[in-house]
Design a protein around this motif. Structure first.
Motif, PDB file in Angstrom:
ATOM      1  N   VAL A 172      -2.360   2.821  -4.007  1.00  0.00           N
ATOM      2  CA  VAL A 172      -2.757   1.430  -3.840  1.00  0.00           C
ATOM      3  C   VAL A 172      -3.295   1.238  -2.426  1.00  0.00           C
ATOM      4  N   GLY A 173      -4.494   0.695  -2.352  1.00  0.00           N
ATOM      5  CA  GLY A 173      -5.106   0.358  -1.077  1.00  0.00           C
ATOM      6  C   GLY A 173      -5.172  -1.150  -0.921  1.00  0.00           C
ATOM      7  N   VAL A 186       4.636   2.900 -14.161  1.00  0.00           N
ATOM      8  CA  VAL A 186       3.537   2.363 -13.352  1.00  0.00           C
ATOM      9  C   VAL A 186       3.660   0.844 -13.257  1.00  0.00           C
ATOM     10  N   ARG A 187       3.917   0.185 -14.379  1.00  0.00           N
ATOM     11  CA  ARG A 187       4.084  -1.274 -14.376  1.00  0.00           C
ATOM     12  C   ARG A 187       5.228  -1.682 -13.445  1.00  0.00           C
ATOM     13  N   ASP A 188       6.361  -0.998 -13.549  1.00  0.00           N
ATOM     14  CA  ASP A 188       7.512  -1.336 -12.714  1.00  0.00           C
ATOM     15  C   ASP A 188       7.220  -1.092 -11.235  1.00  0.00           C
ATOM     16  N   LEU A 189       6.512  -0.019 -10.918  1.00  0.00           N
ATOM     17  CA  LEU A 189       6.140   0.266  -9.539  1.00  0.00           C
ATOM     18  C   LEU A 189       5.262  -0.856  -8.967  1.00  0.00           C
ATOM     19  N   ILE A 190       4.286  -1.288  -9.738  1.00  0.00           N
ATOM     20  CA  ILE A 190       3.380  -2.347  -9.286  1.00  0.00           C
ATOM     21  C   ILE A 190       4.153  -3.640  -9.038  1.00  0.00           C
ATOM     22  N   GLU A 230       0.825  -1.213   0.000  1.00  0.00           N
ATOM     23  CA  GLU A 230       0.000   0.000   0.000  1.00  0.00           C
ATOM     24  C   GLU A 230       0.853   1.255   0.000  1.00  0.00           C
ATOM     25  N   GLY A 231       0.329   2.308  -0.624  1.00  0.00           N
ATOM     26  CA  GLY A 231       1.017   3.578  -0.613  1.00  0.00           C
ATOM     27  C   GLY A 231       0.562   4.468  -1.749  1.00  0.00           C
ATOM     28  N   VAL A 232       1.178   5.633  -1.825  1.00  0.00           N
ATOM     29  CA  VAL A 232       0.890   6.606  -2.873  1.00  0.00           C
ATOM     30  C   VAL A 232       2.224   7.052  -3.453  1.00  0.00           C
TER      31      VAL A 232
END
Length: 156
Positions: free
Chosen positions: A83-84, A36-40, A15-17
């Motif tokens: 992400v929650g 975004v893909r790499d962060l996920i 979780e985070g922003v």
């Protein structure tokens, strides 16, 4: 024991922003999608592959719209990923005041349907999307999707 849908006592590790900016240039579209893909992946977000693919398409569409339609007044665009425990939200912010509307399907016109596509992907996943004005006069276009699609398939 927590009830289904309740917020955990402490955040889950994924979780985070996260927020990043990019120049309002065509090259920023694939860069934003890859970031975004790499962060996920780096955060090990338990997102179902169908949701992830839809989310990445949404990022591409929203950044493309900001680059094509807002660059004159917004040389930078901001991308935010939140992400929650059960959802993921992407938002693209620019400084242009125009609030876009999703166009209807028109077989004679091959462009201008990005927001319609965003709305459809979001609806099919069981999520929400909207456009909001910022205090500075710009806008934020966002979409929030459940980590697991409506079909209830297990995340990957």
């Amino acid at each position: 024991m927590e009830s289904p849908g309740s917020v955990p006592a402490r955040p889950l590790s994924y979780e985070g922003v996260w927020r990043f900016t990019a120049p309002a240039l065509d090259v920023s579209v694939p860069q934003a999608r890859h970031a975004v893909r790499d962060l996920i992946h780096r955060q090990a977000v338990p997102v179902h592959d169908d949701v992830l693919q839809g989310l990445l398409l949404i990022v591409s569409e929203l950044v493309t719209n900001a680059v094509r339609h807002a660059a004159l007044l917004s040389p930078q665009v901001a991308v935010e990923v939140a992400v929650g425990p059960e959802w993921i939200r992407v938002a693209v912010e620019d400084n242009h005041p125009y609030r876009p509307k999703a166009l209807e399907t028109d077989s004679a016109n091959t462009g201008g349907r990005g927001l319609l596509l965003v709305k459809e992907i979001t609806r099919e996943a069981g999520g929400e999307c909207d456009v909001e004005h910022t205090a500075s006069g710009g806008k934020i276009v966002w979409a929030a999707l459940p980590l697991v699609p409506l079909s209830g398939a297990a995340p990957v």
